[in-house]
Design a protein around this motif. Structure first.
Motif, PDB file in Angstrom:
ATOM      1  N   PRO A 196       4.918 -31.266 -22.036  1.00 17.21           N
ATOM      2  CA  PRO A 196       3.534 -30.984 -22.476  1.00 17.21           C
ATOM      3  C   PRO A 196       3.250 -29.492 -22.623  1.00 17.21           C
ATOM      4  CG  PRO A 196       3.576 -31.814 -20.201  1.00 17.21           C
ATOM      5  CD  PRO A 196       4.951 -31.962 -20.749  1.00 17.21           C
ATOM      6  N   TYR A 197       3.817 -28.673 -21.709  1.00 14.16           N
ATOM      7  CA  TYR A 197       3.573 -27.225 -21.765  1.00 14.16           C
ATOM      8  C   TYR A 197       3.939 -26.698 -23.158  1.00 14.16           C
ATOM      9  CZ  TYR A 197       3.577 -22.293 -20.357  1.00 14.16           C
ATOM     10  OH  TYR A 197       3.301 -20.941 -20.263  1.00 14.16           O
ATOM     11  N   ASN A 198       5.132 -27.084 -23.615  1.00 19.55           N
ATOM     12  CA  ASN A 198       5.614 -26.519 -24.876  1.00 19.55           C
ATOM     13  C   ASN A 198       5.036 -27.202 -26.107  1.00 19.55           C
ATOM     14  OD1 ASN A 198       7.558 -24.216 -24.365  1.00 19.55           O
ATOM     15  ND2 ASN A 198       8.098 -25.737 -22.782  1.00 19.55           N
ATOM     16  N   LEU A 199       4.656 -28.468 -25.979  1.00 20.19           N
ATOM     17  CA  LEU A 199       3.974 -29.112 -27.110  1.00 20.19           C
ATOM     18  C   LEU A 199       2.636 -28.407 -27.349  1.00 20.19           C
ATOM     19  CD1 LEU A 199       4.602 -32.961 -26.560  1.00 20.19           C
ATOM     20  CD2 LEU A 199       5.525 -31.517 -28.382  1.00 20.19           C
ATOM     21  N   PHE A 200       1.882 -28.136 -26.258  1.00 19.73           N
ATOM     22  CA  PHE A 200       0.586 -27.452 -26.420  1.00 19.73           C
ATOM     23  C   PHE A 200       0.790 -26.029 -26.930  1.00 19.73           C
ATOM     24  CE2 PHE A 200      -1.117 -30.696 -23.300  1.00 19.73           C
ATOM     25  CZ  PHE A 200      -1.932 -31.324 -24.234  1.00 19.73           C
ATOM     26  N   ASP A 206      -2.938 -23.929 -34.766  1.00 21.61           N
ATOM     27  CA  ASP A 206      -3.982 -24.477 -35.628  1.00 21.61           C
ATOM     28  C   ASP A 206      -5.363 -24.422 -35.003  1.00 21.61           C
ATOM     29  OD1 ASP A 206      -2.520 -25.354 -37.995  1.00 21.61           O
ATOM     30  OD2 ASP A 206      -1.377 -26.479 -36.506  1.00 21.61           O
ATOM     31  N   TYR A 207      -5.455 -23.878 -33.775  1.00 19.25           N
ATOM     32  CA  TYR A 207      -6.758 -23.854 -33.087  1.00 19.25           C
ATOM     33  C   TYR A 207      -7.204 -22.435 -32.750  1.00 19.25           C
ATOM     34  CZ  TYR A 207      -5.388 -28.696 -32.816  1.00 19.25           C
ATOM     35  OH  TYR A 207      -4.974 -29.947 -33.172  1.00 19.25           O
ATOM     36  N   VAL A 208      -6.520 -21.455 -33.373  1.00 19.71           N
ATOM     37  CA  VAL A 208      -6.882 -20.057 -33.068  1.00 19.71           C
ATOM     38  C   VAL A 208      -8.248 -19.716 -33.674  1.00 19.71           C
ATOM     39  CG1 VAL A 208      -4.510 -19.222 -32.820  1.00 19.71           C
ATOM     40  CG2 VAL A 208      -5.629 -19.179 -35.063  1.00 19.71           C
ATOM     41  N   LYS A 209      -8.832 -18.629 -33.213  1.00 21.20           N
ATOM     42  CA  LYS A 209     -10.128 -18.154 -33.694  1.00 21.20           C
ATOM     43  C   LYS A 209     -10.133 -18.106 -35.224  1.00 21.20           C
ATOM     44  CE  LYS A 209     -13.274 -14.600 -32.184  1.00 21.20           C
ATOM     45  NZ  LYS A 209     -13.407 -13.237 -31.780  1.00 21.20           N
ATOM     46  N   GLU A 210     -11.246 -18.452 -35.819  1.00 16.50           N
ATOM     47  CA  GLU A 210     -11.447 -18.449 -37.278  1.00 16.50           C
ATOM     48  C   GLU A 210     -10.815 -19.664 -37.975  1.00 16.50           C
ATOM     49  OE1 GLU A 210     -13.329 -15.886 -38.500  1.00 16.50           O
ATOM     50  OE2 GLU A 210     -13.260 -14.877 -36.563  1.00 16.50           O
ATOM     51  N   SER A 211      -9.966 -20.445 -37.278  1.00 14.25           N
ATOM     52  CA  SER A 211      -9.408 -21.630 -37.952  1.00 14.25           C
ATOM     53  C   SER A 211     -10.488 -22.722 -37.977  1.00 14.25           C
ATOM     54  CB  SER A 211      -8.130 -22.118 -37.273  1.00 14.25           C
ATOM     55  OG  SER A 211      -8.366 -22.362 -35.916  1.00 14.25           O
ATOM     56  N   GLU A 212     -10.254 -23.763 -38.804  1.00 10.19           N
ATOM     57  CA  GLU A 212     -11.303 -24.770 -39.025  1.00 10.19           C
ATOM     58  C   GLU A 212     -11.755 -25.424 -37.714  1.00 10.19           C
ATOM     59  OE1 GLU A 212     -10.235 -27.903 -41.704  1.00 10.19           O
ATOM     60  OE2 GLU A 212     -12.328 -28.612 -41.828  1.00 10.19           O
ATOM     61  N   TYR A 213     -10.783 -25.764 -36.872  1.00  9.21           N
ATOM     62  CA  TYR A 213     -11.120 -26.412 -35.597  1.00  9.21           C
ATOM     63  C   TYR A 213     -10.658 -25.546 -34.416  1.00  9.21           C
ATOM     64  CZ  TYR A 213     -12.485 -30.442 -38.320  1.00  9.21           C
ATOM     65  OH  TYR A 213     -13.129 -31.270 -39.206  1.00  9.21           O
ATOM     66  N   ALA A 214     -11.156 -24.333 -34.407  1.00  8.16           N
ATOM     67  CA  ALA A 214     -10.794 -23.385 -33.332  1.00  8.16           C
ATOM     68  C   ALA A 214     -11.187 -23.959 -31.971  1.00  8.16           C
ATOM     69  CB  ALA A 214     -11.510 -22.063 -33.551  1.00  8.16           C
ATOM     70  N   THR A 215     -10.310 -23.781 -30.983  1.00  7.65           N
ATOM     71  CA  THR A 215     -10.627 -24.199 -29.603  1.00  7.65           C
ATOM     72  C   THR A 215     -10.145 -23.113 -28.641  1.00  7.65           C
ATOM     73  OG1 THR A 215      -8.539 -25.267 -29.074  1.00  7.65           O
ATOM     74  CG2 THR A 215     -10.199 -26.659 -30.148  1.00  7.65           C
ATOM     75  N   LEU A 251       8.773 -28.792 -31.974  1.00  9.00           N
ATOM     76  CA  LEU A 251       8.232 -30.124 -32.262  1.00  9.00           C
ATOM     77  C   LEU A 251       6.700 -30.065 -32.334  1.00  9.00           C
ATOM     78  CD1 LEU A 251       9.215 -33.081 -32.615  1.00  9.00           C
ATOM     79  CD2 LEU A 251       8.798 -33.399 -30.176  1.00  9.00           C
ATOM     80  N   GLY A 252       6.086 -29.312 -31.418  1.00  8.75           N
ATOM     81  CA  GLY A 252       4.632 -29.133 -31.416  1.00  8.75           C
ATOM     82  C   GLY A 252       4.162 -28.491 -32.710  1.00  8.75           C
ATOM     83  N   ARG A 253       4.903 -27.517 -33.185  1.00  5.19           N
ATOM     84  CA  ARG A 253       4.534 -26.833 -34.433  1.00  5.19           C
ATOM     85  C   ARG A 253       4.614 -27.800 -35.608  1.00  5.19           C
ATOM     86  NH1 ARG A 253       5.247 -20.558 -35.132  1.00  5.19           N
ATOM     87  NH2 ARG A 253       3.645 -21.182 -36.581  1.00  5.19           N
ATOM     88  N   ILE A 254       5.665 -28.627 -35.617  1.00  4.64           N
ATOM     89  CA  ILE A 254       5.821 -29.605 -36.709  1.00  4.64           C
ATOM     90  C   ILE A 254       4.699 -30.645 -36.632  1.00  4.64           C
ATOM     91  CG2 ILE A 254       7.319 -31.442 -37.637  1.00  4.64           C
ATOM     92  CD1 ILE A 254       9.723 -29.725 -36.524  1.00  4.64           C
ATOM     93  N   MET A 255       4.460 -31.152 -35.407  1.00  4.94           N
ATOM     94  CA  MET A 255       3.441 -32.193 -35.220  1.00  4.94           C
ATOM     95  C   MET A 255       2.074 -31.723 -35.684  1.00  4.94           C
ATOM     96  SD  MET A 255       4.402 -33.768 -31.517  1.00  4.94           S
ATOM     97  CE  MET A 255       2.734 -34.171 -31.062  1.00  4.94           C
ATOM     98  N   SER A 256       1.749 -30.457 -35.385  1.00  2.00           N
ATOM     99  CA  SER A 256       0.396 -29.985 -35.700  1.00  2.00           C
ATOM    100  C   SER A 256       0.171 -29.863 -37.208  1.00  2.00           C
ATOM    101  CB  SER A 256       0.101 -28.676 -34.981  1.00  2.00           C
ATOM    102  OG  SER A 256       0.880 -27.656 -35.526  1.00  2.00           O
ATOM    103  N   LYS A 257       1.267 -29.838 -37.993  1.00  2.00           N
ATOM    104  CA  LYS A 257       1.117 -29.803 -39.449  1.00  2.00           C
ATOM    105  C   LYS A 257       0.607 -31.147 -39.958  1.00  2.00           C
ATOM    106  CE  LYS A 257       4.093 -26.060 -40.598  1.00  2.00           C
ATOM    107  NZ  LYS A 257       3.266 -25.271 -39.683  1.00  2.00           N
ATOM    108  N   HIS A 258       0.841 -32.193 -39.184  1.00  3.33           N
ATOM    109  CA  HIS A 258       0.469 -33.545 -39.625  1.00  3.33           C
ATOM    110  C   HIS A 258      -0.729 -34.089 -38.872  1.00  3.33           C
ATOM    111  CE1 HIS A 258       4.256 -33.643 -41.794  1.00  3.33           C
ATOM    112  NE2 HIS A 258       4.819 -33.144 -40.692  1.00  3.33           N
TER     113      HIS A 258
END
Ligand SMILES: Cc1cc2nc3c(=O)[nH]c(=O)nc-3n(C[C@H](O)[C@H](O)[C@H](O)COP(=O)(O)O)c2cc1C
Length: 265
Positions: A196-200, A206-215, A251-258
């Motif tokens: 989980p550490y590395n998936l997150f 995709d959640y950085v500041k200024e992105s559509e769904y920033a968290t 894997l996390g980077r790939i998953m977040s594209k989808h």
């Protein structure tokens, strides 16, 4: 050495009695161990409202932050944490679960990498192994470096008397916990924690500041050198675990594209 005892039970019953026995054994290891107690039952922590503000905006936006923050600060101030709670329905009781729900955001943004834990539970007959293992897994997900467990079948509703075997088991567990804290040695995380550490870590872009769904996840993983490492920098990580962690980062980077986690703005 400073140890925080969190009582996640709604009374001072069998589990508290066992916890006080462990405290005595720790004091036998060193009379200098300092203890602080938190009793969740006295804090009147409302149920988690499920608003997800902690995940999206940051835990300081939790409507119950004034209560939760005090416990988080106490954990920071101590070297070790003993979590004490009875087993209900083969799991931790609702009081504990409510507290755990308030800290779920920490599975996305772990901390406490230099803390050691011990989970104590009594049960009537069965289930303490399951409940302590589950709680220890949660604490490791929060970042705890290691977490020992002490599950005991009390065979009593409210009149637990420690057997010689229980005393030996409690003493041995207290000693391991004490020696681990005393050594200041940090253990490499397990594979189950690295996933989980590395998936997150991988999904955070995709959640950085200024992105559509920033968290807050986006901000957290950008801080310091977190993006560069397969686990927190203070914890030693052997090369094969680094490779394993980095695989899940990719894997996390790939998953977040989808898959983007959305929210109402
Ligand atoms: C609501 C409730 C649920 C319980 N569930 C279990 C259980 O799943 N398995 C079991 O063996 N004992 C169960 N028990 C018995 C307690 O786990 C046992 O008496 C324990 O030592 C109580 O700890 P305490 O005195 O610290 O509250 C339950 C007791 C209560 C009140």
């Amino acid at each position: 050495m400073k140890i925080l005892i969190i009582n996640g039970g709604s009374r001072l019953g069998n589990t508290w009695k066992l916890t006080m026995l462990v405290k005595e054994y720790l004091l036998l290891e060193s009379s200098k161990v300092e203890f602080t107690e938190i009793h969740l039952k006295d804090l009147n922590l409302p149920f988690c409202a499920g608003c997800s503000s902690c995940f999206r905006k940051g835990h300081v936006y939790c409507p119950h932050n004034s209560i939760v923050q005090k416990i988080m600060d106490k954990i920071e101030e101590n070297d070790g944490v003993i979590f004490s709670a009875p087993t209900y329905n083969l799991q931790m009781p609702a009081l504990t679960k409510n507290f755990v729900d308030h800290l779920c955001f920490m599975l996305h943004r772990p901390r406490y990498f230099n803390k050691k834990g011990l989970v104590i539970s009594t049960t009537g007959g069965v289930g303490a192994g399951n409940s302590t293992k589950n709680m220890a897994g949660t604490m490791k997900g929060w970042g705890f470096n290691c977490c020992y467990t002490l599950p005991i079948s009390a065979v009593s509703w409210n009149n637990y008397v420690e057997t010689e075997k229980h005393k030996r088991k409690s003493e041995a567990t207290a000693r391991k916990f004490y020696e681990d804290i005393q050594s200041k040695k940090l253990h490499a995380p397990s594979y189950a924690i690295l996933i989980p550490y590395n998936l997150f870590r991988g999904m955070s872009f995709d959640y950085v500041k200024e992105s559509e769904y920033a968290t807050q996840d986006g901000a957290f993983w950008q801080e310091g050198n977190r993006l560069k490492r397969a686990y927190d920098a203070i914890v030693p990580l052997p090369i094969f675990k680094r490779l394993f962690g980095n695989m899940f980062y990719l894997l996390g980077r790939i998953m977040s594209k989808h898959m983007i986690v959305t929210y109402k703005k």
